[in-house]
Design a protein around this motif. Structure first.
Motif, mmCIF file in Angstrom:
data_model
loop_
_atom_site.group_PDB
_atom_site.id
_atom_site.type_symbol
_atom_site.label_atom_id
_atom_site.label_comp_id
_atom_site.label_asym_id
_atom_site.label_seq_id
_atom_site.Cartn_x
_atom_site.Cartn_y
_atom_site.Cartn_z
ATOM 1 N N LYS A 56 0.830 -1.212 0.000
ATOM 2 C CA LYS A 56 0.000 0.000 0.000
ATOM 3 C C LYS A 56 0.862 1.258 0.000
ATOM 4 O O LYS A 56 0.685 2.166 -0.814
ATOM 5 N N THR A 57 1.798 1.303 0.967
ATOM 6 C CA THR A 57 2.670 2.473 1.066
ATOM 7 C C THR A 57 3.503 2.645 -0.203
ATOM 8 O O THR A 57 3.656 3.757 -0.716
ATOM 9 N N THR A 58 4.016 1.522 -0.704
ATOM 10 C CA THR A 58 4.821 1.588 -1.923
ATOM 11 C C THR A 58 4.004 2.196 -3.058
ATOM 12 O O THR A 58 4.467 3.107 -3.744
ATOM 13 N N MET A 175 -2.254 10.126 1.951
ATOM 14 C CA MET A 175 -2.249 10.024 3.414
ATOM 15 C C MET A 175 -1.967 8.581 3.801
ATOM 16 O O MET A 175 -2.714 7.676 3.459
ATOM 17 N N ASP A 176 -0.857 8.376 4.530
ATOM 18 C CA ASP A 176 -0.464 7.029 4.924
ATOM 19 C C ASP A 176 -0.751 6.817 6.402
ATOM 20 O O ASP A 176 -0.018 7.312 7.250
ATOM 21 N N GLU A 177 -1.810 6.121 6.685
ATOM 22 C CA GLU A 177 -2.253 5.886 8.060
ATOM 23 C C GLU A 177 -2.130 7.148 8.906
ATOM 24 O O GLU A 177 -1.498 7.127 9.966
ATOM 25 N N PRO A 178 -2.740 8.243 8.466
ATOM 26 C CA PRO A 178 -2.491 9.518 9.150
ATOM 27 C C PRO A 178 -2.994 9.515 10.602
ATOM 28 O O PRO A 178 -2.487 10.264 11.413
HETATM 29 MG MG MG Z 1 2.622 1.141 4.947
#
Ligand code: MG
Ligand code: ATP
Lengths: 389, 215
Positions: A56-58, A175-178
């Motif tokens: 996901k982050t990638t 937004m990454d797990e904000p």
């Molecule tokens: Mg991640």
């Protein structure tokens, strides 16, 4: 399945288009992201959800080129992202992450002003923007403007992080797990607040989370990631919960899916069943006639404006003045089936009167109606959020 | 003649030597910063080059100081030249190592945010990374200064400036009535400088460390 925008009847303009995107980190046998194609419609929140390490982050970082893809293309607003100088691209894309990443040596105001200054906004406009954003995220500018990040609580830092991401008024937010580091109670408050902000700013947002509940709350659309950045299902929260595409998705949603669907179904999206009603000022014969014509224990009394006025016992329908019980449990159009069920359980009642914005009678929900909806015996008339937007 | 009487008779020499000593140390330190910080910036993200550079700087520190000063006479002659270069070589490790440690200890999320907001690489370095690494770098400068203050006394052996000359003169005239006084003056000068520099660094630290940092 993954290359169209699902769940939307009218074709929406894709703001971000991922086209057969792949990322293989050097020295790794498995690709982190493999052949991913996805359209992210303008003005929507798309939640990327999936187990840890699924890419996901990638995928998110590929969009603002913090990571360069091994192959594939990304289009932002119709333009290939590699055609722009990378720092110009990034100034157009807001970025907020779990650990907030605020600059510890700069004040809150300076942090928020980062992108506006990079964009060369005049000083006056930057100052106004900072105050506007602080107000938007619920922090009084006079109090917080000159603080340093370490002088803020975790939740406040997260708000400043969001304000900073909105700083340059970007078209797109990543937004990454904000809200990942915030305790559950405050997280819900932040989520609601963010949705409120989004209703006014209408950004195109990629929202990464590993929490299906958060994905359902925040996402207009959800992309469920499996291993290697493969999207198993891309659809509205309602449809993912109701019809998981495969066993992986079903397992990921877990056992609480039915209850989650309840909180996604708003009462204004439902055809609420009718209930026998009678005008409160009708004469005893009329009341008796209505009561006799049905087999419920109570009829609903409505006042002159069609607002619920009380429950009229069928047995004593013709007493004068009409004896009745007060109506405690009414819910407006913005409440959800979850609220209805919650009210039934907490007020120990099996009926909830649904009313419109003005408090006028729309119908009555029963425990059985809710149960039928959970079991899919009855379908909601439509699913709320996409239509509303 | 007491020590104080003696001091009253030659305090201008002592003051001159102290000043020269301070200037010598600052020159060495300055050169070490000019070399060490860019090298740290260039190598802190790498693997092997960083290890190699730190290893080399560490090696320099192990060369006995007398030998190093002496070895530098051949290429640089006598006087200030070899003294400054030798001090630079000794200061390199603390400066370089602290710069690398400071840069590497930064919160990756902060640096990533800076990049993600569209800051160019030099801008990230100048406005985010170096200011955040500054307190650690400053500690390195402080350590290097204390180290150089002592070693700089050897400079006198290659005709360099500084308090080493008093110490050396004292040692050379050992046996004469006031020989010890000269050596004591040299040592006291160094101690005095150490205290003054430490205070200066403490003040500098307070003045230049961003308010948002620190405890
Ligand atoms: Mg991640
Ligand atoms: N810099 C990197 N070098 C090598 N492999 C990496 C790197 N970053 C991520 N990976 C690998 O790529 C895969 C996807 O990682 P990614 O960070 O995108 O996962 P994620 O879905 O965001 O997970 P999480 O929910 O835990 O944050 C993982 O298997 C991870 O080990």
């Amino acid at each position: 399945m993954t290359d169209a925008t699902p769940g939307t009847e009218t074709a929406e303009r894709p703001m971000i288009r991922l086209d057969r995107l792949a990322k293989r980190y050097p020295g790794q046998a498995q690709a982190a992201v493999e052949e991913l194609s996805l359209d992210i419609p303008e003005g929507r929140i798309v939640a990327f959800v999936g187990p840890s390490g699924c890419g996901k982050t990638t995928t998110m970082k590929l969009i603002n080129r913090l990571i360069e893809p091994t192959s594939g293309r990304i289009h932002l607003d119709g333009q290939d992202v590699t055609e722009l100088p990378v720092h110009e691209l990034r100034r157009r894309i807001g970025y907020a992450i779990q650990s907030s990443g605020l600059f510890p040596h700069r004040t809150v105001a300076d942090n928020i002003a980062t992108v506006p200054r990079l964009l060369g906004w005049p000083r006056q406009r930057v100052t106004e923007r900072v105050d506007e954003l602080l107000t938007m995220v619920g922090l009084a500018p006079a109090t917080y403007r000159d603080r340093y990040p370490k002088q803020l609580s975790g939740g406040q830092q997260q708000r400043v992080g969001v304000a900073r991401a909105l700083g340059g008024d970007p078209q797109v937010m990543l937004m990454d797990e904000p809200f990942g580091a915030i305790d559950p109670q405050n997280r819900e408050a932040l989520q609601d607040e963010f949705l409120r902000i989004q209703r006014t700013v209408r950004k195109t947002i990629v929202f990464v989370t590993h929490d299906i509940d958060e994905a359902c709350r925040m996402g207009d659309l959800i992309a469920v990631f499996g291993e290697n950045g493969k999207v198993r299902q891309y659809d509205t929260p309602e449809r993912i919960l109701a019809e998981p595409a495969d066993e992986f998705v079903a397992a990921f949603i877990g056992s609480g899916a039915a209850v989650r669907r309840l909180s996604l179904t708003r009462l204004d999206a439902l055809d609420v069943p009718e209930w026998p009603t009678v005008d409160a000022d009708a004469d005893p014969e009329r009341r008796l006639a209505v009561a006799r014509a049905q087999d419920r224990e109570y009829c609903l009394l409505l006042d002159a404006d069609r607002r619920p006025a009380g429950w009229l016992p069928t047995e004593e329908a013709d007493t004068e003045p009409p004896s009745h019980f007060p109506v405690f449990s009414t819910l407006g159009p913005h409440s959800t089936l979850f609220d209805a069920l919650d009210l039934m359980l907490s007020a120990d009642t099996s009926t909830v009167v649904a009313v419109d914005d003005e408090g006028r009678y729309r119908g009555v929900l029963e425990m059985d109606t809710v149960r039928e909806l959970i079991n899919g015996e009855r379908t909601a008339a439509g699913h709320g959020r996409l239509q509303e937007a | 003649m007491t020590f104080l009487d003696y001091f009253a008779s030659n305090w201008t020499d002592v003051a001159d030597a102290t000043l020269a000593h301070a200037v010598l140390v600052l020159q060495g330190l300055g050169l070490a910063v000019l070399i060490g910080v860019p090298v740290a910036v260039a190598t802190y993200r790498t693997g092997a080059p960083r290890t190699a550079v730190l290893g080399f700087a560490g090696l320099l520190l192990t060369i006995p100081s007398y030998a190093l000063f002496g070895l530098l006479i051949t290429p640089l002659g006598l006087g200030t030249g070899p003294s400054v270069v030798a001090l630079t070589m000794y200061a390199l490790l603390p400066v370089l190592r602290n710069a690398v440690v400071g840069l590497r200890a930064l919160d990756p999320a902060v640096v990533e945010s800076a990049r993600a907001m569209g800051m160019t690489r030099p801008r990230v370095l100048l406005t985010v990374e170096l200011p955040l690494a500054w307190p650690v770098l400053l500690t390195g400068l402080r350590v290097a200064t204390q180290l150089l203050l002592g070693i700089a006394a050897i400079a006198a052996a290659v005709n360099g400036p500084g308090l080493g000359n008093l110490i050396l003169d004292g040692l050379a005239s050992a046996g004469t009535p006031y020989a010890a006084y000269l050596t004591v003056e040299g040592c006291l000068g160094i101690v005095l400088l150490a205290v003054v520099f430490d205070l200066l660094f403490a003040g500098l630290n307070r003045l230049t460390t961003a308010k948002g940092l620190g405890a």
